[in-house]
Structures are given as structure tokens and as C-alpha cells.
Design a protein around this motif. Structure first.
Motif, short mmCIF file in Angstrom:
data_model
loop_
_atom_site.label_atom_id
_atom_site.label_comp_id
_atom_site.label_asym_id
_atom_site.label_seq_id
_atom_site.Cartn_x
_atom_site.Cartn_y
_atom_site.Cartn_z
N GLY A 378 -50.01 35.92 44.78
CA GLY A 378 -50.49 37.04 43.96
C GLY A 378 -50.60 38.33 44.76
N ASN A 379 -51.09 38.25 45.98
CA ASN A 379 -51.20 39.46 46.80
C ASN A 379 -49.83 40.04 47.14
OD1 ASN A 379 -53.94 39.13 46.75
ND2 ASN A 379 -54.14 38.48 48.89
N LEU A 380 -48.85 39.15 47.42
CA LEU A 380 -47.50 39.64 47.71
C LEU A 380 -46.88 40.31 46.48
CD1 LEU A 380 -46.07 36.69 49.87
CD2 LEU A 380 -46.94 38.91 50.66
N LEU A 381 -47.10 39.72 45.30
CA LEU A 381 -46.58 40.33 44.08
C LEU A 381 -47.27 41.66 43.79
CD1 LEU A 381 -46.24 37.16 41.80
CD2 LEU A 381 -44.41 38.44 42.92
N ASP A 382 -48.59 41.72 43.99
CA ASP A 382 -49.32 42.99 43.78
C ASP A 382 -48.79 44.07 44.70
OD1 ASP A 382 -50.87 41.85 41.84
OD2 ASP A 382 -52.56 41.40 43.18
N ASN A 383 -48.58 43.71 45.97
CA ASN A 383 -48.08 44.70 46.93
C ASN A 383 -46.68 45.19 46.54
OD1 ASN A 383 -48.30 45.94 49.83
ND2 ASN A 383 -46.33 44.85 49.82
N ALA A 384 -45.80 44.24 46.11
CA ALA A 384 -44.44 44.63 45.73
C ALA A 384 -44.44 45.54 44.51
CB ALA A 384 -43.60 43.38 45.49
N GLU A 385 -45.24 45.20 43.51
CA GLU A 385 -45.29 46.03 42.29
C GLU A 385 -45.87 47.40 42.58
OE1 GLU A 385 -47.45 43.89 39.36
OE2 GLU A 385 -45.85 42.42 38.99
N ARG A 386 -46.77 47.47 43.54
CA ARG A 386 -47.41 48.75 43.84
C ARG A 386 -46.41 49.72 44.47
NH1 ARG A 386 -51.18 46.92 47.02
NH2 ARG A 386 -52.54 46.40 45.27
N HIS A 387 -45.44 49.18 45.25
CA HIS A 387 -44.51 50.05 45.96
C HIS A 387 -43.10 50.09 45.36
CE1 HIS A 387 -47.66 49.16 48.99
NE2 HIS A 387 -47.39 50.40 49.42
N ALA A 388 -42.79 49.22 44.39
CA ALA A 388 -41.44 49.17 43.82
C ALA A 388 -41.21 50.36 42.89
CB ALA A 388 -41.24 47.86 43.06
N GLU A 389 -39.95 50.71 42.77
CA GLU A 389 -39.57 51.78 41.84
C GLU A 389 -39.07 51.21 40.51
OE1 GLU A 389 -36.75 54.33 43.69
OE2 GLU A 389 -38.12 54.96 45.30
N ASP A 431 -50.92 56.96 52.93
CA ASP A 431 -52.21 57.66 52.92
C ASP A 431 -52.35 58.58 51.71
OD1 ASP A 431 -52.87 56.47 55.27
OD2 ASP A 431 -52.03 58.10 56.51
N ALA A 432 -51.22 58.98 51.13
CA ALA A 432 -51.30 59.88 49.98
C ALA A 432 -51.74 59.15 48.73
CB ALA A 432 -49.95 60.55 49.74
N ARG A 433 -51.59 57.82 48.70
CA ARG A 433 -51.94 57.06 47.50
C ARG A 433 -53.46 57.03 47.35
NH1 ARG A 433 -48.72 53.70 44.77
NH2 ARG A 433 -47.28 53.65 46.53
N SER A 434 -53.94 57.12 46.17
CA SER A 434 -55.38 57.11 45.93
C SER A 434 -55.93 55.72 46.19
CB SER A 434 -55.69 57.52 44.48
OG SER A 434 -55.21 56.53 43.58
N ARG A 435 -57.19 55.65 46.45
CA ARG A 435 -57.82 54.36 46.72
C ARG A 435 -57.82 53.49 45.48
NH1 ARG A 435 -60.49 53.95 51.49
NH2 ARG A 435 -60.74 55.87 52.66
N ASP A 436 -57.97 54.11 44.33
CA ASP A 436 -58.02 53.31 43.11
C ASP A 436 -56.69 52.63 42.86
OD1 ASP A 436 -60.62 54.06 42.69
OD2 ASP A 436 -60.11 55.76 41.40
N ASP A 437 -55.58 53.29 43.15
CA ASP A 437 -54.28 52.70 42.91
C ASP A 437 -53.81 51.85 44.08
OD1 ASP A 437 -54.20 53.95 40.50
OD2 ASP A 437 -53.14 55.73 41.25
N GLY A 438 -54.24 52.20 45.27
CA GLY A 438 -53.69 51.54 46.45
C GLY A 438 -54.43 50.32 46.91
N GLY A 439 -55.56 50.01 46.35
CA GLY A 439 -56.31 48.84 46.79
C GLY A 439 -57.08 49.12 48.06
N ALA A 440 -57.72 48.05 48.58
CA ALA A 440 -58.57 48.21 49.76
C ALA A 440 -57.84 47.91 51.05
CB ALA A 440 -59.79 47.29 49.63
N GLY A 441 -56.62 47.44 51.00
CA GLY A 441 -55.89 47.13 52.23
C GLY A 441 -56.24 45.78 52.81
#
Length: 489
Positions: A378-389, A431-441
Motif C-alpha cells: 500500500g505504501n509503495l502504491l501510495d508513493n507511486a500515485e503521488r508522483h505519477a503523471e 519540498d514544494a509539495r504541501s504537507r497535506d498532499d505529500g504525507g509525513a515521509g
């Protein structure tokens, strides 16, 4: 006794004392035995001289008994009666009888045997000759009083047969005074030298141990200073030697390095967690306070979103805490192909639904915790969807005894210099991504920790389309096999 030096010195002294005592007793035993055997040999010689005279027919009165003061002699017959003794022999013990006065009724050998040539009854018929026993003599220790002086003697008993076929026992003694004096001298020397030797051993052991343990004391003092100052950047001194103490110092410094890194990570984790928790909590509090004062202005969806984010962050922090505490995952069989399909099916309404490809005809089972592995996928899919175009793809297949899960996207990818840092906690490269959209890391950090605790690895590379390629490799469950066959699911 708490001092290592004192215990070492005492132990070495005790060992040397026992060794010297045993060696001294052995030396005294051998010395006493040799001197006793020598005295016995002298007594045997004296006894055989007298026995030879008796065998030749010398009468008791004519016996030459040698030096009576040195070798007292007692001769007894078969009945145990004394027939001859040395002059001035006042008392004797150890020969079988304590009598020192010849019995008047004892038969005496006939004179003769020492005459000139031609003596005898008839020509060519010499009188019968006696003999001395060739068997080994009997030995015994006893005492004798000669001319009023009593001393210890080693007695040898030799049998002789006279011409009249009378068997006599000759008891001759040799004094043990020299043996006793030599043994006493050696024993006194040993007892006098033993304390000095033990003192030297204790002193040398103390000094050598003190010198050897000096680096240990330096390590102890430095560790005490580190404990008092809580400065984990300090290190203990390392000796130039290559012994156990040098290895101890190096291991201690390595431990301090790991401890310092662990404490730094913990401090950063606490600081980052506090920072991440502060934002949703403050936002939620603000919305609730506004809603309390002005109910018509309450942003219920925003409050719910902040609550969900806060709940997810708390769950991530709790999982990391369990992983850091060494929690071992379960050992149940997990079908990664079915697990990936299940995770993808829950994302049909996402911004970019993932495309999944699962190999057919091969076992994709691994051993572990289904919940934790689902969190990794799930974390890998979340990360991919967050950065995919436009696209996200996930595939599951077997490879060299393991199961591979590959997640790719067509985003900007991960720079090669940042591919290790991306798995650190609270790290976000955008760093430009907002915290709400980018998650906590925390997603990728959790994913790598879970993969590691399942005996696997998680790496990042470049996808064929230029985006990020995350590869999860897990060992296949024991007892499963089969070659993969490509296919879509």
C-alpha cells in the motif's frame, strides 16, 4: 576481594605455592628413597660379608662383624635364637627379635674351612661347604643402641647355610642419619625459600597485571566521563597493541558510534514526529474552536480529513515503534499475488488506477505478516500515485528463489544521489509539495523496515519510462517451487 589485580596476584601465588609444594614433596620423596636404598645396599654388603664367613665355617666367636658402630649385626638361627651380635650392641629393633645376648644352647658351626691346602679327612674329600642365599634380602627400618647411643638404621637380612646344614639369618644395619640429615636440610631450605619465591611471584604478577590493565582503567574512566556528560561523541582511548584490550576498546568505540547514531535518529524522530503531529492537531483544534463559537462556520470535511491524517500518522508512528522494539513478524504463508490484487482493487477510484501483472503457474507465497506486507504494498502504491503523471504499474513474479514485487510510475523518478536518503524517516524530496498532499515521509521508511524484518530488501531504481522503480524482494516460502509463467491478471 574486588580488585582484578589482587585476585590475579593471589591466584598466581596460590598456583605457584601448590606447584612448589607438590614438587618439593616429590623431591623429598625421591631423595629419601634414594638415600634409603643406598643405606640398604650398604647393609646388604655388610650382611653378606658375615653370611659368607658363616658359610665357610667360621665360628661365632671368630666372626669379624666389621665396624660395629657403623653396621650393627645380629645373627639368629631357625628357631629365632640369637647366636651372635656385634660388640657393644645394647638394644635392637626391626630385625624380628630384640634380644642382643647370644643363647648359650645354640649350636655353633664346626671350625675349619679356612685351613691350609691338604687339610681334611681324606685326600680329595673336602668337608661340605655352606652357602649364602642368592635371593634378594629383606629390608626393614629399625633402631639400634650401640655403646649407649640410639639411632635409626636400615636393616638387611641375608640367609646363610653352614656346613652342618644350619640356616642362619644375618641382620646387618646401616645408619639412616645421613639420609635424615640430607632430607632435613633440603626441607629446611625449601621452607625458607618458599615465602621469598611466593612474594616475588605475587609482586611480579601484581606489577604485570597492573600494567596490562592500565588501558582498561583508561577505558573505564572515559566511559564514566561519557556517562556523566552524556556526550556520545567522545571515544575511549585505543591501545596500540593488538591484544584483547585493544579489541575491547575498538568494539566499545564501535558500540558508541552505533549508540550515537541511534540516539541521533531517535532525537530526529521525536522532533519530526512532534512537528508532524503539531500541524493536524493545531488545524483540528482551530476548526473545533471556530465551530464551537460559530457552528455555521464549522468545516466538518476538513476536520474529518485532519482526523484521518492524524490517525494515519499515529498508526505509522506506532508501527515504527514496534519495529524499533524488535517485534518479529508472523510466519504465516502469504500469497503476494493475491495480496497485490486485493490492494489494487481498493484503488479503482483513485486518481491513477494501477495496472497489475501477476505471473501464472508459479508459487508466489512468502512467509510473514499479511498485515505488514499489505502495508508495504500500500505504501509503495501510495508513493507511486503521488508522483505519477498518467500511469502506475505493479507486477509480481518469481526470480532466483524469491518473489519480486515491482512498482513503477512515469513521474520524475528519484535522483541517484537520493536513493538511499529516500528511505529515511520524515524525508520528502519534493519540498514544494504541501504537507497535506505529500504525507509525513514515513511510508518508504516503514516499507524498508518491514521488508528487512521479513528477510527481504527494498530498493529504488529507474523505470523504463524514466520514472521510479521500487523493487521489493522477499524469500519464497520453504517447500514451494515452480517456474514462473508470464501472464496478466
Amino acid at each position: 576481594m574486588r580488585s582484578v589485580r589482587a585476585r590475579a596476584a593471589l591466584g598466581a601465588t596460590l598456583v605457584v605455592a601448590v606447584a612448589l609444594t607438590v614438587a618439593g614433596l616429590a623431591v623429598l620423596t625421591v631423595l629419601r628413597g634414594n638415600l634409603t636404598d643406598r643405606a640398604g645396599l650398604e647393609a646388604e654388603v655388610a650382611a653378606r660379608e658375615v653370611a659368607g664367613q658363616l658359610a665357610l665355617g667360621v665360628t661365632y666367636a671368630e666372626l669379624e662383624l666389621g665396624d660395629e658402630g657403623t653396621h650393627p649385626v645380629q645373627v639368629t638361627d631357625e628357631a629365632g635364637r640369637v647366636v651372635a651380635v656385634s660388640e657393644d650392641l645394647d638394644a635392637i629393633s626391626g630385625t624380628g627379635t630384640a634380644e642382643v645376648t647370644p643363647a648359650p644352647s645354640a649350636p655353633a658351626p664346626s671350625p675349619g674351612g679356612g685351613g691350609e691346602e691338604g687339610d681334611g679327612d681324606d685326600e680329595g674329600n673336602d668337608p661340605a661347604r655352606g652357602e649364602v642365599s642368592s635371593e634378594a634380602p629383606d629390608f626393614a627400618n629399625g633402631t639400634a643402641t650401640v655403646d649407649g647411643e640410639t639411632a635409626d638404621y636400615r636393616f638387611a637380612t641375608v640367609e646363610a647355610t653352614t656346613r652342618q646344614d644350619v640356616t642362619l639369618a644375618v641382620h646387618a644395619g646401616s645408619p639412616l642419619a645421613a639420609e635424615q640429615e640430607a632430607v632435613d636440610t633440603v626441607r629446611t631450605s625449601m621452607l625458607a625459600g618458599l615465602p621469598l619465591v611466593l612474594l616475588v611471584v605475587a609482586g611480579v604478577t601484581w606489577l604485570v597485571t597492573r600494567r596490562a590493565l592500565r588501558p582498561v582503567e583508561g577505558i573505564r574512566r572515559e566511559l564514566a566521563a561519557i556517562t556523566a556528560s552524556e556526550d556520545l561523541g567522545r571515544r575511549v582511548p585505543e591501545p596500540d597493541s593488538r591484544d584483547e584490550i585493544a579489541r575491547l576498546a575498538r568494539t566499545t568505540n564501535e558500540t558508541l558510534t552505533v549508540l550515537e547514531a541511534s540516539v541521533d535518529r531517535q532525537r530526529r524522530f521525536v522532533a519530526d514526529a512532534s512537528h508532524e503531529l503539531r500541524s493536524p492537531i493545531a488545524s483540528l483544534r482551530t476548526q473545533l474552536e471556530v465551530g464551537e463559537a460559530h457552528p455555521e462556520l464549522l468545516d466538518v470535511p476538513g476536520a474529518v480529513a485532519d482526523t484521518v491524517r492524524l490517525q494515519a500518522l499515529a498508526a505509522d508512528l506506532l508501527l515504527l515503534a514496534r519495529l524499533d522494539a524488535g517485534e518479529r513478524p508472523g510466519r504465516a504463508p502469504v500469497d503476494l499475488g493475491a495480496l497485490v490484487r486485493e490492494e489494487v482493487s481498493q484503488r479503482a477510484a483513485d486518481r491513477i488506477p494501477p495496472e497489475v501483472s501477476v505471473a501464472h503457474g508459479a508459487s508466489l507465497e512468502v512467509s510473514g505478516s499479511r498485515g505488514q506486507l499489505a502495508r508495504v504494498v500500500g505504501n509503495l502504491l501510495d508513493n507511486a500515485e503521488r508522483h505519477a503523471e498518467r500511469s502506475v504499474a505493479v507486477s509480481v513474479r518469481t526470480d532466483r528463489g524469491g518473489v519480486l514485487v515491482e512498482v513503477t510510475d512515469d513521474g520524475a523518478g528519484v535522483p541517484e544521489a537520493e536513493r538511499d536518503r529516500v528511505f529515511e524517516r520524515f524525508v520528502r524530496l519534493d519540498d514544494a509539495r504541501s504537507r497535506d498532499d505529500g504525507g509525513a515521509g514515513l511510508g518508504l521508511a516503514i516499507a524498508r523496515d518491514v521488508a528487512s524484518r521479513h528477510g527481504g530488501t527494498l530498493t529504488v531504481g529507474t523505470a523504463p519510462d524514466g520514472g521510479a522503480l521500487f523493487t521489493l524482494r522477499l524469500p519464497r516460502q520453504a517447500g514451494t517451487g515452480g517456474e514462473p509463467a508470464a501472464g496478466d491478471g
